[in-house]
Design a protein around this motif. Structure first.
Motif, PDB file in Angstrom:
ATOM      1  N   ASP A   1       0.847  -1.184   0.000  1.00 58.68           N
ATOM      2  CA  ASP A   1       0.000   0.000   0.000  1.00 58.68           C
ATOM      3  C   ASP A   1       0.888   1.242   0.000  1.00 58.68           C
ATOM      4  O   ASP A   1       2.034   1.199   0.495  1.00 58.68           O
ATOM      5  N   ILE A   2       0.354   2.330  -0.516  1.00 59.44           N
ATOM      6  CA  ILE A   2       0.974   3.645  -0.358  1.00 59.44           C
ATOM      7  C   ILE A   2       0.073   4.455   0.567  1.00 59.44           C
ATOM      8  O   ILE A   2      -1.153   4.496   0.379  1.00 59.44           O
ATOM      9  N   VAL A   3       0.657   5.083   1.553  1.00 59.48           N
ATOM     10  CA  VAL A   3      -0.137   5.750   2.580  1.00 59.48           C
ATOM     11  C   VAL A   3      -0.961   6.909   2.018  1.00 59.48           C
ATOM     12  O   VAL A   3      -0.606   7.517   1.010  1.00 59.48           O
ATOM     13  N   GLY A   4      -2.059   7.189   2.710  1.00 57.74           N
ATOM     14  CA  GLY A   4      -2.793   8.420   2.471  1.00 57.74           C
ATOM     15  C   GLY A   4      -2.131   9.556   3.210  1.00 57.74           C
ATOM     16  O   GLY A   4      -1.382   9.357   4.184  1.00 57.74           O
ATOM     17  N   LEU A   5      -2.393  10.757   2.751  1.00 61.13           N
ATOM     18  CA  LEU A   5      -1.700  11.933   3.300  1.00 61.13           C
ATOM     19  C   LEU A   5      -2.677  13.104   3.371  1.00 61.13           C
ATOM     20  O   LEU A   5      -3.412  13.360   2.409  1.00 61.13           O
ATOM     21  N   ARG A   6      -2.685  13.781   4.504  1.00 62.33           N
ATOM     22  CA  ARG A   6      -3.493  14.987   4.660  1.00 62.33           C
ATOM     23  C   ARG A   6      -2.649  16.072   5.325  1.00 62.33           C
ATOM     24  O   ARG A   6      -1.658  15.781   6.006  1.00 62.33           O
ATOM     25  N   GLY A   7      -3.038  17.301   5.133  1.00 61.94           N
ATOM     26  CA  GLY A   7      -2.310  18.417   5.730  1.00 61.94           C
ATOM     27  C   GLY A   7      -3.254  19.501   6.215  1.00 61.94           C
ATOM     28  O   GLY A   7      -4.314  19.727   5.622  1.00 61.94           O
ATOM     29  N   ILE A   8      -2.877  20.143   7.319  1.00 62.53           N
ATOM     30  CA  ILE A   8      -3.650  21.243   7.894  1.00 62.53           C
ATOM     31  C   ILE A   8      -2.715  22.416   8.154  1.00 62.53           C
ATOM     32  O   ILE A   8      -1.602  22.228   8.689  1.00 62.53           O
ATOM     33  N   ARG A   9      -3.153  23.603   7.803  1.00 60.35           N
ATOM     34  CA  ARG A   9      -2.404  24.819   8.136  1.00 60.35           C
ATOM     35  C   ARG A   9      -3.172  25.597   9.197  1.00 60.35           C
ATOM     36  O   ARG A   9      -4.352  25.892   9.034  1.00 60.35           O
ATOM     37  N   PHE A  10      -2.472  25.915  10.278  1.00 60.93           N
ATOM     38  CA  PHE A  10      -3.040  26.696  11.375  1.00 60.93           C
ATOM     39  C   PHE A  10      -2.520  28.130  11.290  1.00 60.93           C
ATOM     40  O   PHE A  10      -1.328  28.345  11.033  1.00 60.93           O
ATOM     41  N   GLU A  11      -3.396  29.078  11.554  1.00 62.86           N
ATOM     42  CA  GLU A  11      -2.985  30.473  11.689  1.00 62.86           C
ATOM     43  C   GLU A  11      -3.394  30.960  13.070  1.00 62.86           C
ATOM     44  O   GLU A  11      -4.503  30.669  13.543  1.00 62.86           O
ATOM     45  N   PHE A  12      -2.505  31.699  13.701  1.00 65.41           N
ATOM     46  CA  PHE A  12      -2.698  32.198  15.060  1.00 65.41           C
ATOM     47  C   PHE A  12      -2.595  33.724  15.026  1.00 65.41           C
ATOM     48  O   PHE A  12      -1.551  34.263  14.646  1.00 65.41           O
ATOM     49  N   ARG A  13      -3.668  34.406  15.420  1.00 66.35           N
ATOM     50  CA  ARG A  13      -3.692  35.868  15.395  1.00 66.35           C
ATOM     51  C   ARG A  13      -3.902  36.392  16.798  1.00 66.35           C
ATOM     52  O   ARG A  13      -4.962  36.170  17.404  1.00 66.35           O
ATOM     53  N   GLY A  14      -2.856  37.059  17.299  1.00 67.36           N
ATOM     54  CA  GLY A  14      -2.916  37.646  18.628  1.00 67.36           C
ATOM     55  C   GLY A  14      -2.683  39.145  18.567  1.00 67.36           C
ATOM     56  O   GLY A  14      -3.217  39.828  17.696  1.00 67.36           O
ATOM     57  N   GLN A  15      -1.819  39.631  19.479  1.00 67.46           N
ATOM     58  CA  GLN A  15      -1.492  41.053  19.487  1.00 67.46           C
ATOM     59  C   GLN A  15       0.002  41.227  19.690  1.00 67.46           C
ATOM     60  O   GLN A  15       0.564  40.808  20.710  1.00 67.46           O
ATOM     61  N   GLN A  16       0.667  41.834  18.723  1.00 67.35           N
ATOM     62  CA  GLN A  16       2.085  42.149  18.860  1.00 67.35           C
ATOM     63  C   GLN A  16       2.257  43.207  19.941  1.00 67.35           C
ATOM     64  O   GLN A  16       1.506  44.186  20.004  1.00 67.35           O
ATOM     65  N   ASN A  17       3.295  43.002  20.792  1.00 72.15           N
ATOM     66  CA  ASN A  17       3.498  43.969  21.871  1.00 72.15           C
ATOM     67  C   ASN A  17       4.915  43.859  22.411  1.00 72.15           C
ATOM     68  O   ASN A  17       5.673  42.964  22.038  1.00 72.15           O
ATOM     69  N   HIS A  18       5.234  44.757  23.332  1.00 74.64           N
ATOM     70  CA  HIS A  18       6.574  44.850  23.921  1.00 74.64           C
ATOM     71  C   HIS A  18       6.794  43.687  24.888  1.00 74.64           C
ATOM     72  O   HIS A  18       5.967  43.411  25.750  1.00 74.64           O
ATOM     73  N   ALA A  19       7.941  43.008  24.757  1.00 72.62           N
ATOM     74  CA  ALA A  19       8.223  41.831  25.565  1.00 72.62           C
ATOM     75  C   ALA A  19       8.546  42.163  27.016  1.00 72.62           C
ATOM     76  O   ALA A  19       8.431  41.297  27.892  1.00 72.62           O
ATOM     77  N   GLY A  20       8.948  43.404  27.290  1.00 73.96           N
ATOM     78  CA  GLY A  20       9.319  43.757  28.658  1.00 73.96           C
ATOM     79  C   GLY A  20       8.201  44.391  29.458  1.00 73.96           C
ATOM     80  O   GLY A  20       8.162  44.257  30.685  1.00 73.96           O
ATOM     81  N   THR A  21       7.267  45.023  28.785  1.00 77.83           N
ATOM     82  CA  THR A  21       6.240  45.788  29.502  1.00 77.83           C
ATOM     83  C   THR A  21       4.861  45.150  29.464  1.00 77.83           C
ATOM     84  O   THR A  21       3.948  45.627  30.142  1.00 77.83           O
ATOM     85  N   THR A  22       4.702  44.109  28.685  1.00 77.44           N
ATOM     86  CA  THR A  22       3.397  43.453  28.596  1.00 77.44           C
ATOM     87  C   THR A  22       3.365  42.274  29.567  1.00 77.44           C
ATOM     88  O   THR A  22       4.074  41.280  29.380  1.00 77.44           O
ATOM     89  N   MET A  23       2.559  42.385  30.626  1.00 76.97           N
ATOM     90  CA  MET A  23       2.486  41.342  31.643  1.00 76.97           C
ATOM     91  C   MET A  23       1.893  40.058  31.050  1.00 76.97           C
ATOM     92  O   MET A  23       1.102  40.078  30.102  1.00 76.97           O
TER      93      MET A  23
END
Length: 412
Positions: free
Chosen positions: A203-225
Motif C-alpha cells: 500500500d501507499i499511505v494516504g496523506l493529509r495536511g492542515i495549516r493553522f494560523e494564530f492571530r494575537g497582538q504584537q506587543n513589547h516583551a518587557g512591559t506586557t504582563m
C-alpha cells in the motif's frame, strides 16, 4: 530471463548524479537548468536504447517501445528535493532504462513492449506528482493557476524558462498500458532493520495536511504582563504539544505526523509575536487514523478558541491523498522475481512516502519495489544504498517486468 549489466547500470546512475551534484547529494529541482539538462540526457539515453523518446510540455521524458502489444510503463522521477539525495527517484528512472536494454538484448524478451518514463515534479516544487497527474489527465487548470514555488516563482514562468511553453502534453491510456511499475529506495529503516534486501509494496499511505494560523497582538516583551498577552507563538506551542499528546492515543503502528514548517512574526527576541502559522502533515495506510486526527484537531482548536485571546483558524493545507492499494496481480510478479533472486530476503511492506505510483494507480494497475536505504536516511545529502542492493533490485525488477508484460500479452 533477461540479465542486466551492473556496470552500465551503476555508471548511468552516477552520471545522472553528476548533473546537479553538490557534495554527496544532488540539487535538481523541477524545471531548473540542471533538471532540464538531466532530462535532455535521459532522452538521448532512451533513444540509444532503441526507444522513441519525447520530452512533453510538463517535462515528462517518455521512451516508447516500437514493439506491438500492451505495454508496461516503468519508471519514476528524476527531479530532487531542494537539497536531495542522489537515489530518490533517480534509481527508478535508471532501473527502467536498464530493464528496457536488458529485455531488448535477450531473444526471449526482445519483442515485449516496455515503455519507460522520467516523471516531473514528484517532489512538489509547484504541484506534487505534477508529471504523473498530467499523464493520466488529472492535472487541472485550478492546480496550475497561481502555482508558486517557495521563492514565489510562478509555474508558468518556470515552464517558459525551461522551453516547455506550448509543448504538447502526453497522455497515457488503458488501451496501450497493462500497468505501471516503479522501483524506489525505501527512504526508511524497515528493510535494513529486518535484514531484508527487497521490499514489495502493499500500500501507499494516504496523506493529509492542515495549516493553522494564530492571530494575537504584537506587543513589547518587557512591559506586557503575562496575564495580558495575546501571544501567537504561545498558542502555537500549546497546540503542537497537545497534538503530540493526543495523536498517539488513536495512531496505528505506522501512523506518522509532522509539524515541519512554522512562521512567527515579527520573529524578534524582544517582541511578543502577534501572528504565527504552522503546517501539520499526517499519513497512514488506513483512513481511520487520519479521520481521528482531524477530529482531534477540530476539538483542540475549538477548546483553545473558546478561551479567547489568540484566534486560531485551521484549513486544509493540500488536497488530501487517499491510501492506495497496489495491484495484486502485478505485485505477484515482483514477489516471484524477488524469491527467485533473493530467496527469503524479501518482505511485504507499506510505503510511508507518497510516490507517482499512487497517482497512476487511479488509471492503471500499479506495483512498487523497494531496496534498502542505508540508515533509513532520505531527503538529505547523506542518502545512499549499497551497490549490491542496487544491482539486485534492478535484476528483480527486470524479471518482474518481463513476466508481467509477457502475461499481459498472453505469452507467459
Amino acid at each position: 530471463m533477461p540479465a542486466i549489466q551492473p556496470e552500465r547500470l551503476l555508471a548511468d546512475l552516477r552520471h545522472l548524479r553528476s548533473i546537479g551534484a553538490q557534495g554527496r547529494g544532488v540539487v535538481r529541482p523541477a524545471f531548473s537548468a540542471k533538471d532540464m539538462e538531466a532530462r535532455r540526457w535521459l532522452k538521448e539515453r532512451f533513444e540509444v536504447a532503441g526507444l522513441d523518446a519525447t520530452i512533453d510540455g510538463v517535462g515528462n521524458v517518455l521512451g516508447r517501445s516500437r514493439n506491438a502489444g500492451r505495454a508496461l510503463l516503468v519508471g519514476s522521477h528524476s527531479d530532487t528535493q531542494p537539497t536531495g539525495g542522489w537515489l530518490d527517484g533517480a534509481l527508478g528512472v535508471i532501473y527502467a532504462l536498464e530493464v528496457a536494454r536488458a529485455l531488448a538484448a535477450d531473444a526471449a524478451t526482445a519483442g515485449l513492449p516496455v515503455d519507460i518514463v522520467s516523471l516531473q515534479d514528484e517532489e512538489s516544487r509547484f504541484v506534487g506528482c505534477l508529471g504523473s497527474r498530467s499523464l493520466i489527465g488529472g492535472l487541472t487548470a485550478e492546480m496550475e493557476q497561481g502555482a508558486l514555488d517557495k521563492d514565489g516563482v510562478r509555474m508558468e514562468d518556470a515552464l517558459r524558462a525551461a522551453g516547455l511553453a506550448g509543448v504538447p502534453r502526453l497522455r497515457i491510456s488503458r488501451e496501450r498500458y497493462a500497468g505501471f511499475v516503479e522501483a524506489h529506495i525505501e527512504q526508511g529503516p524497515t528493510l535494513e532493520d529486518t535484514g531484508k534486501r527487497i521490499g514489495v509494496v502493499t500500500d501507499i499511505v494516504g496523506l493529509r495536511g492542515i495549516r493553522f494560523e494564530f492571530r494575537g497582538q504584537q506587543n513589547h516583551a518587557g512591559t506586557t504582563m503575562m496575564s495580558r498577552r495575546r501571544d501567537a507563538s504561545g498558542a502555537l506551542y500549546e497546540l503542537a504539544h497537545r497534538i503530540n499528546s493526543e495523536f498517539p492515543k488513536v495512531a496505528g503502528e505506522r501512523t506518522v505526523w509532522t509539524m515541519g514548517r512554522l512562521k512567527v512574526e515579527p520573529n524578534a527576541t524582544s517582541i511578543v509575536p502577534g501572528y504565527a502559522d504552522l503546517d501539520l502533515q499526517f499519513r497512514d495506510a488506513s483512513e481511520a487514523p487520519l479521520d481521528a486526527f482531524e477530529a482531534i484537531v477540530e476539538r483542540i482548536v475549538t477548546e483553545m478558541n473558546a478561551r479567547g485571546g489568540v484566534a486560531i483558524t485551521a484549513a486544509p493545507a493540500r488536497a488530501p491523498i487517499r491510501p492506495t492499494r497496489m495491484d495484486d496481480g502485478l505485485r505477484a510478479h515482483v514477489e516471484r522475481a524477488a524469491e527467485r533472486h533473493a530467496p527469503g530476503q524479501w518482505m511485504r511492506l507499506p510505503s510511508g512516502a507518497f510516490h507517482d505510483a499512487g497517482i497512476i494507480s487511479a488509471m492503471l494497475p500499479a506495483a512498487m519495489l523497494f531496496i534498502p536505504s542505508i540508515g533509513g536516511i532520505s531527503h538529505d545529502f547523506a542518502e545512499d544504498s549499497r551497490d549490491d542492493d542496487i544491482v539486485l533490485g534492478c535484476q528483480v525488477l527486470a524479471d518482474a517486468v518481463a513476466s508481467g508484460v509477457a502475461a499481459a500479452n498472453g505469452r507467459d
